[in-house]
Scaffold this motif. Structure first.
Motif, short mmCIF file in Angstrom:
data_model
loop_
_atom_site.label_atom_id
_atom_site.label_comp_id
_atom_site.label_asym_id
_atom_site.label_seq_id
_atom_site.Cartn_x
_atom_site.Cartn_y
_atom_site.Cartn_z
N SER A 1 0.13 5.25 0.93
CA SER A 1 -0.86 6.14 1.53
C SER A 1 -0.39 7.58 1.42
N VAL B 1 -6.20 10.33 5.54
CA VAL B 1 -5.24 9.47 4.85
C VAL B 1 -5.97 8.55 3.88
N SER C 1 0.83 -1.21 0.00
CA SER C 1 0.00 0.00 0.00
C SER C 1 0.86 1.25 0.00
N SER D 1 -8.63 5.67 5.96
CA SER D 1 -7.82 4.61 6.55
C SER D 1 -8.30 4.16 7.92
N PRO E 1 2.98 10.82 -0.57
CA PRO E 1 2.71 9.37 -0.51
C PRO E 1 3.88 8.61 0.11
N SER F 1 2.74 2.19 3.52
CA SER F 1 2.03 1.99 4.78
C SER F 1 1.85 0.50 5.03
N SER G 1 -5.39 5.69 0.53
CA SER G 1 -4.39 4.71 0.11
C SER G 1 -4.71 4.11 -1.24
#
Length: 320
Positions: free
Chosen positions: A181, A233, A179, A224, A299, A302, A235
């Motif tokens: 984020s 946030v 991921s 998130s 970015p 995560s 993702s």
């Protein structure tokens, strides 16, 4: 044989009809319409279009690469589990059905060279037929403990062989995922009133040597967590939808009655490792499009580990 008739039988699609969809099954299937998406979901769809992916609208009827509103097992207002869909009040009232809650199956009961029931809470529940549906990890573990599996592995664990079946516990597969984020600007954040937070997906091809078409998948996660930081946030989560790597489930030779050994062996095949790296770079390129530069900042990779689980719990302390 095609599995399509069985998917149609279980499905009640609230958005699409036609030969690829069911209309009266127990499991609801729905999507959030694009005009209801928050800014981050709309922006990522625009980023897909900027990179020349097309909107295929219905991922279950158009099997080309492209992006689409993501279908999930849900009605318009709630998720639909198998229990909710099939164990209705009428079904629960049937004289030939007993639903036992808080009952853990300890193992399969074997008699006369065949499976004759299950053991649960120290007692044996006999049956003419047993359907083992305990998931990809516990199903092979139960079979192995009952003596159904690779003979050499069973003998090493001190278990009598009921049936030598090399495939039990083998070919375990999972989708490796990663991921990215980013901090979302206010207009891109998901409204408080919206519950569903994954609205759009993308299916695409890595074009790696030996890889099948449409082997990669990506979803847009519009928030998130439930708290204020989580709403800030968003993702991109991408994974290999058709991996080459395989793992296994085995009994521990010194403790076969204990937890099984589970090894997913993610990215053990170098082709998967290469595709995962390419998928990461692809997500980074999406954040570098004009559509996402306008609404997302900084970015970073995560993870969804113990810390994320800790701060994700609903509590006053986490809210503060």
């Amino acid at each position: 044989a095609s599995v399509l008739p069985y998917f149609r039988k279980l499905e009640r699609d609230l958005d699409f009809g036609g030969g690829e969809h069911g209309g009266d099954g127990a499991s609801g299937l729905s999507r959030v319409a694009p005009d209801e998406w928050p800014g981050f979901s709309r922006g990522t769809a625009a980023a897909f279009a900027e990179l020349r992916f097309r909107n295929i609208a219905d991922q279950n009827a158009d099997f080309a690469d492209g992006w689409f509103p993501l279908g999930v097992s849900a009605t318009r207002d709630q998720r639909v589990s198998a229990a909710m869909g099939y164990l209705t009040a009428d079904v629960r009232a049937r004289a030939n059905l007993t639903v036992r809650g808080d009952t853990q199956v300890d193992g399969l009961a074997v008699s006369g060279g065949r499976v004759a029931g299950v053991r649960a809470k120290g007692a044996t529940i006999g049956a003419r037929e047993v359907i083992l549906a305990a998931g990809a990890l516990q199903s092979p573990a139960h079979l192995l403990r009952a003596g159904i599996g690779p003979a050499r592995q069973l003998r090493d664990a001190g278990i009598d062989v009921l049936a030598d079946r090399a495939g039990v516990g083998a070919n375990l597969q999972e989708h490796p995922a990663i991921s990215l984020s980013a901090f979302l600007l206010p207009d891109a954040r998901q409204p408080h009133a919206m519950r569903r937070h994954v609205h759009v997906g993308l299916r695409y091809s890595s074009n790696a040597v030996g890889a099948p078409p449409s082997d990669m998948y990506l979803v847009v996660v519009a928030k998130s967590a439930w708290h204020a930081i989580g709403r800030r946030v968003g993702s991109l989560m991408g994974w290999i939808n058709k991996p080459f790597s395989t793992g296994y489930v085995r009994l521990a030779p010194r403790n076969p009655a204990g937890p099984a050994e589970v090894a997913f062996e993610l990215l053990s095949d170098p082709r998967d490792f290469a595709r995962m790296k390419a998928g990461f770079r692809f997500m980074a390129s999406l954040f570098d499009t004009a559509a996402l530069r306008a609404i997302a900042r900084d970015p970073a990779v995560s993870t969804h580990g113990a810390l994320a689980q800790l701060v994700g719990r609903k509590s006053l302390a986490n809210r503060l």
